[in-house]
Structures are given as C-alpha cells and as structure tokens.
Design a protein around this motif. Structure first.
Motif, PDB file in Angstrom:
ATOM      1  N   ASP A   4      45.951  33.091  36.953  1.00  0.00           N
ATOM      2  CA  ASP A   4      47.404  32.981  37.028  1.00  0.00           C
ATOM      3  C   ASP A   4      48.097  34.243  36.517  1.00  0.00           C
ATOM      4  O   ASP A   4      49.236  34.511  36.875  1.00  0.00           O
ATOM      5  CB  ASP A   4      47.880  31.788  36.200  1.00  0.00           C
TER       6      ASP A   4
ATOM      7  N   GLU B 292      52.327  30.501  40.692  1.00  0.00           N
ATOM      8  CA  GLU B 292      52.587  29.930  39.362  1.00  0.00           C
ATOM      9  C   GLU B 292      53.984  29.304  39.372  1.00  0.00           C
ATOM     10  O   GLU B 292      54.983  29.984  39.570  1.00  0.00           O
ATOM     11  CB  GLU B 292      52.464  31.026  38.302  1.00  0.00           C
TER      12      GLU B 292
ATOM     13  N   ASP C  53      50.848  35.409  39.111  1.00  0.00           N
ATOM     14  CA  ASP C  53      50.532  34.933  40.457  1.00  0.00           C
ATOM     15  C   ASP C  53      51.765  34.286  41.090  1.00  0.00           C
ATOM     16  O   ASP C  53      52.516  33.557  40.422  1.00  0.00           O
ATOM     17  CB  ASP C  53      49.388  33.925  40.404  1.00  0.00           C
TER      18      ASP C  53
ATOM     19  N   GLU D 277      42.970  43.908  37.796  1.00  0.00           N
ATOM     20  CA  GLU D 277      42.917  42.562  38.339  1.00  0.00           C
ATOM     21  C   GLU D 277      41.509  41.998  38.449  1.00  0.00           C
ATOM     22  O   GLU D 277      41.312  40.792  38.345  1.00  0.00           O
ATOM     23  CB  GLU D 277      43.595  42.502  39.723  1.00  0.00           C
TER      24      GLU D 277
ATOM     25  N   SER E 214      50.416  38.056  44.500  1.00  0.00           N
ATOM     26  CA  SER E 214      49.381  37.091  44.846  1.00  0.00           C
ATOM     27  C   SER E 214      48.066  37.571  44.245  1.00  0.00           C
ATOM     28  O   SER E 214      47.588  38.655  44.567  1.00  0.00           O
ATOM     29  CB  SER E 214      49.267  36.970  46.365  1.00  0.00           C
ATOM     30  N   LEU E 215      47.497  36.769  43.341  1.00  0.00           N
ATOM     31  CA  LEU E 215      46.242  37.130  42.680  1.00  0.00           C
ATOM     32  C   LEU E 215      45.092  36.332  43.291  1.00  0.00           C
ATOM     33  O   LEU E 215      45.232  35.134  43.558  1.00  0.00           O
ATOM     34  CB  LEU E 215      46.328  36.850  41.176  1.00  0.00           C
TER      35      LEU E 215
END
Length: 70
Positions: free
Chosen positions: A48, A27, A24, A55, A43-44
């Motif tokens: 993290d 993080e 991410d 995903e 970007s998740l």
C-alpha cells in the motif's frame, strides 16, 4: 543500488533529504503524513505504501487487526 539511483529515490526538502512516499491508488483511506514529507499516488504492484525509486525493495502492506488475524 548506485548513488545515482539513490538520488532519484530522495528529494531535497528545506536543505534536508526526504524520501517521496508513494501511496497506492487503490488505498481507500490513506495515512496522512506531516507536511515535510512529499507523497504521490501511484499504482503499486505490491503493498500500500513505498518509497519512490525503491518500490521493489520497500513495501508496506496496511492491515486491520481483524485482517491480520484471518
């Protein structure tokens, strides 16, 4: 998950199949993985860390022991 979707989630490295590890973008101090694992920042929506193409199924949330206890 279909075979085609699984192929998207995996990347061939040195005649072996290795997943692309997603980190991410928020993080602050990401884990470092050995050179045989490909990583990408993305970007998740949750977690993290994840695996590219998985995903929604695979999410790892990193917590300190203090945060976990709270």
């Amino acid at each position: 998950m279909s075979n085609n979707e699984l192929k998207v989630a995996l990347k061939e490295v040195d005649n072996r199949v290795s997943p692309v590890i997603l980190i991410d973008t928020r993080e602050k101090k990401p884990y470092e993985f050995s050179g045989e694992h490909t990583t990408e920042k993305q970007s998740l929506a949750a977690g993290d860390y994840s695996i590219q193409g998985l995903e929604e199924e695979v999410m790892v949330e990193r917590k300190t022991l203090h945060d976990l206890v709270r």
